[in-house]
Design a protein around this motif. Structure first.
Motif, mmCIF file in Angstrom:
data_model
loop_
_atom_site.group_PDB
_atom_site.id
_atom_site.type_symbol
_atom_site.label_atom_id
_atom_site.label_comp_id
_atom_site.label_asym_id
_atom_site.label_seq_id
_atom_site.Cartn_x
_atom_site.Cartn_y
_atom_site.Cartn_z
ATOM 1 N N SER A 142 93.763 -14.986 75.258
ATOM 2 C CA SER A 142 92.445 -14.822 74.849
ATOM 3 C C SER A 142 91.632 -14.603 76.039
ATOM 4 N N VAL A 143 91.483 -15.733 76.785
ATOM 5 C CA VAL A 143 90.761 -16.002 78.006
ATOM 6 C C VAL A 143 91.056 -14.785 79.024
ATOM 7 N N ARG A 144 92.241 -14.363 79.277
ATOM 8 C CA ARG A 144 92.788 -13.122 80.013
ATOM 9 C C ARG A 144 92.223 -11.962 79.589
ATOM 10 N N ALA A 145 92.223 -11.601 78.408
ATOM 11 C CA ALA A 145 91.607 -10.462 77.689
ATOM 12 C C ALA A 145 90.300 -10.459 77.882
ATOM 13 N N ILE A 146 89.522 -11.604 77.729
ATOM 14 C CA ILE A 146 88.028 -11.425 77.723
ATOM 15 C C ILE A 146 87.520 -11.347 79.554
ATOM 16 N N LEU A 147 88.177 -11.893 80.135
ATOM 17 C CA LEU A 147 87.864 -11.637 81.380
ATOM 18 C C LEU A 147 88.006 -10.286 81.882
ATOM 19 N N ALA A 148 89.187 -9.631 81.639
ATOM 20 C CA ALA A 148 89.621 -8.148 81.898
ATOM 21 C C ALA A 148 88.573 -7.447 81.414
ATOM 22 N N GLU B 57 82.201 -5.475 84.839
ATOM 23 C CA GLU B 57 80.640 -5.185 84.571
ATOM 24 C C GLU B 57 79.727 -5.628 85.870
ATOM 25 N N PRO B 58 78.771 -4.834 85.929
ATOM 26 C CA PRO B 58 77.871 -5.476 87.298
ATOM 27 C C PRO B 58 76.993 -6.704 86.837
ATOM 28 N N VAL B 59 76.854 -7.193 85.695
ATOM 29 C CA VAL B 59 76.152 -8.170 85.292
ATOM 30 C C VAL B 59 76.918 -8.750 83.873
ATOM 31 N N VAL B 60 77.392 -9.881 83.875
ATOM 32 C CA VAL B 60 78.124 -10.537 82.784
ATOM 33 C C VAL B 60 77.108 -11.686 82.230
ATOM 34 N N ASP B 61 76.816 -11.608 80.759
ATOM 35 C CA ASP B 61 76.107 -12.731 80.139
ATOM 36 C C ASP B 61 77.206 -13.758 79.747
ATOM 37 N N PHE B 62 77.440 -14.774 80.643
ATOM 38 C CA PHE B 62 78.545 -15.653 80.409
ATOM 39 C C PHE B 62 78.333 -16.277 78.911
ATOM 40 N N VAL B 63 77.215 -16.610 78.329
ATOM 41 C CA VAL B 63 77.199 -16.897 77.032
ATOM 42 C C VAL B 63 77.963 -16.314 76.108
ATOM 43 N N GLN B 64 77.411 -15.043 75.962
ATOM 44 C CA GLN B 64 77.940 -14.182 75.049
ATOM 45 C C GLN B 64 79.110 -13.410 75.342
ATOM 46 N N ASP B 65 79.284 -12.887 76.453
ATOM 47 C CA ASP B 65 80.570 -12.133 76.824
ATOM 48 C C ASP B 65 81.793 -13.020 77.095
ATOM 49 N N VAL B 66 81.490 -14.347 77.492
ATOM 50 C CA VAL B 66 82.832 -14.998 77.857
ATOM 51 C C VAL B 66 82.798 -16.271 76.909
ATOM 52 N N ALA C 272 73.065 -13.964 88.316
ATOM 53 C CA ALA C 272 72.646 -12.383 88.472
ATOM 54 C C ALA C 272 71.132 -12.426 87.811
ATOM 55 N N GLY C 273 70.614 -13.508 87.770
ATOM 56 C CA GLY C 273 69.284 -13.510 86.967
ATOM 57 C C GLY C 273 68.946 -14.705 86.486
ATOM 58 N N PRO C 274 67.707 -15.051 86.108
ATOM 59 C CA PRO C 274 67.218 -16.221 85.522
ATOM 60 C C PRO C 274 67.949 -16.430 84.010
ATOM 61 N N ALA C 275 68.529 -17.853 83.964
ATOM 62 C CA ALA C 275 69.050 -18.146 82.715
ATOM 63 C C ALA C 275 68.208 -18.612 81.692
ATOM 64 N N HIS C 276 68.212 -18.604 80.555
ATOM 65 C CA HIS C 276 67.188 -19.155 79.441
ATOM 66 C C HIS C 276 67.969 -20.083 78.627
ATOM 67 N N ARG C 277 67.283 -21.078 78.354
ATOM 68 C CA ARG C 277 68.048 -22.212 77.189
ATOM 69 C C ARG C 277 67.609 -22.014 75.862
ATOM 70 N N ILE D 281 75.584 -13.392 85.350
ATOM 71 C CA ILE D 281 76.268 -13.798 86.356
ATOM 72 C C ILE D 281 76.996 -12.676 86.769
ATOM 73 N N ARG D 282 77.539 -12.644 87.994
ATOM 74 C CA ARG D 282 78.479 -11.727 88.625
ATOM 75 C C ARG D 282 79.677 -12.194 88.921
ATOM 76 N N LEU D 283 80.646 -11.549 88.757
ATOM 77 C CA LEU D 283 81.966 -11.867 88.887
ATOM 78 C C LEU D 283 82.703 -10.984 90.051
ATOM 79 N N THR D 284 83.257 -11.678 91.041
ATOM 80 C CA THR D 284 84.124 -10.828 91.874
ATOM 81 C C THR D 284 85.593 -11.322 91.953
#
Length: 405
Positions: free
Chosen positions: A134-140, A145-154, A381-386, A400-403
């Motif tokens: 699941s982790v590998r599929a989500i990261l793939a 993507e140019p910008v990833v919202d780590f909360v939602q997307d991962v 990749a921009g400000p985070a919000h709590r 965030i941005r991932l390379t």
């Protein structure tokens, strides 16, 4: 990992004035510094009564030993009447006495036994390969993507896909489950108020009544307490309870990533020494304390630090404060992935110790390990919000941005 510049964590003066009434203001938790308030309370008013207002009157506990003691005494401090502060006009939690979170011994132990098999160390080990896939599929899915919202997307997808699989949700329905729970979390309402989500689980229950499977919903439907099957209402409410707990999981995972982004030396340290993964996970759990508070109701008169608690009084355990108690943790405001010992209370203790603790730890360990293996650079990749909440804590968004390596 690249970080934006940040100042060293400031030392707060304990005699600085604080606005105690703001402790129950979600804006403080989203935009301010609740730890400053808790720090003052630990030293000046560790057992403090808050009067009636929008919330019913309650006592605050902010010291580790007091929080731990209440967790371990379910006879005196009951979960049945609710475990979260609720506005007075909403009354008590309707799931009282029916869900894992809202029952006391002996019923809590009996209900826990119905589903515990899915959360043992042996079961989690069996699920680890599935988690890794699941982790590998989500990261793939997100790495280009140019910008990833780590909360939602991962973090969000990982937590929801995993619990969906355990509960018996078909893989092609995982994204629907993820979308519906997000809608409820973002609206700040109970999952039980989301009609599509509840209709889905009612349909799943009806199918499992006809054709049981090897999943958690079937276990609940077939479970008995004192020789009696759980009612369908109890099964549905427990489904809602278990799915709702994924919010804490995703906030802890995302909060850990936010901590690493702010302190890239700790991420580099983890990459250089993978043996630190277990202690890193524990420090993330302590640091994030994604379940900000837990509430109990006194069943009899008692005394805590010379303060008389009356039967029927609400007692709020500020878990995030206990996990920064200076009497227990050396340099508690320092994020240290090698911290040991680390007897935090982020997952509770005693009767209500988190049922999914082993699963949560494995999920976090696998995700961080896969990120270290596959991603060369993680940068903001921009400000985070709590989140604006007094019940849970963590990033609502974390761009965030991932390379790739």
């Amino acid at each position: 990992m690249r970080s934006t510049s940040h100042a060293a964590e400031p030392t707060r003066l304990l005699d600085e004035p604080v606005c105690l009434h703001r402790l129950t203001d979600p804006v403080l938790h989203a935009e301010g510094d609740p730890h400053r308030v808790w720090r003052w309370m630990r030293h000046h008013a560790p057992v403090l009564r808050h009067p009636d207002g929008d919330l019913p009157a309650f006592w605050s506990l902010t010291r580790y030993e007091d929080v731990r003691a209440v967790y371990r005494d379910p006879e005196t401090f009951s979960s049945r009447r609710g475990v979260l502060l609720r506005p007075a006009h909403r009354g008590e939690d309707p799931g009282g006495g029916m869900t894992l979170a809202l029952t006391d011994p002996p019923r809590h132990r009996q209900l826990r036994a119905v589903v515990a098999g899915w959360f043992t160390t042996r079961s989690v080990r069996w699920l680890e390969e599935s988690m890794r896939d699941s982790v590998r599929a989500i990261l793939a899915r997100v790495v280009d993507e140019p910008v990833v919202d780590f909360v939602q997307d991962v973090a969000g997808r990982l937590s929801m896909y995993l619990i969906g699989s355990i509960m018996g949700v078909a893989e092609h329905d995982h994204e629907k489950l993820f979308r519906w729970t997000n809608e409820a979390f973002e609206a700040g309402v109970s999952l039980a108020a989301h009609q599509e989500l509840m209709h889905y689980f009612i349909g799943l229950m009806e199918r499992r009544l006809v054709e049981p499977a090897d999943d958690l919903v079937s276990a609940l439907l077939g479970g008995t307490i004192d020789g009696a099957l759980l009612t369908e209402e109890e099964v549905l409410l427990n489904c809602e309870n278990i799915v709702g707990a994924t919010e804490n999981g995703r906030l802890a995972i995302a909060g850990g990533m936010a901590a690493f982004l702010a302190r890239p030396d700790q991420w580099e340290r983890l990459g250089a020494d993978r043996s630190l993964l277990p202690t890193a996970v524990e420090e993330v759990l302590r640091w994030t304390s994604s379940a900000t508070h837990s509430m109990r109701t006194a069943t009899r008169d008692c005394v805590i630090r010379d303060q008389r608690i009356a039967a029927g009084d609400r007692v709020v355990l500020w878990v995030a404060s206990a996990n920064r108690d200076e009497d227990v943790f050396v340099s508690p405001d320092h994020f240290d992935i090698g911290r040991t010992p680390n007897r935090h209370l982020a997952l509770g203790i005693g009767e209500h110790f988190c049922l999914g603790a082993t699963l949560a730890r494995a999920q976090m360990r696998i995700l961080y390990s896969e990120l270290l293996d596959r991603i060369r650079l993680i940068e903001p990749a921009g400000p985070a919000h709590r989140v604006r909440s007094i019940a849970v804590a963590g990033p609502e968004t974390l761009p965030i941005r991932l390379t790739l390596r």
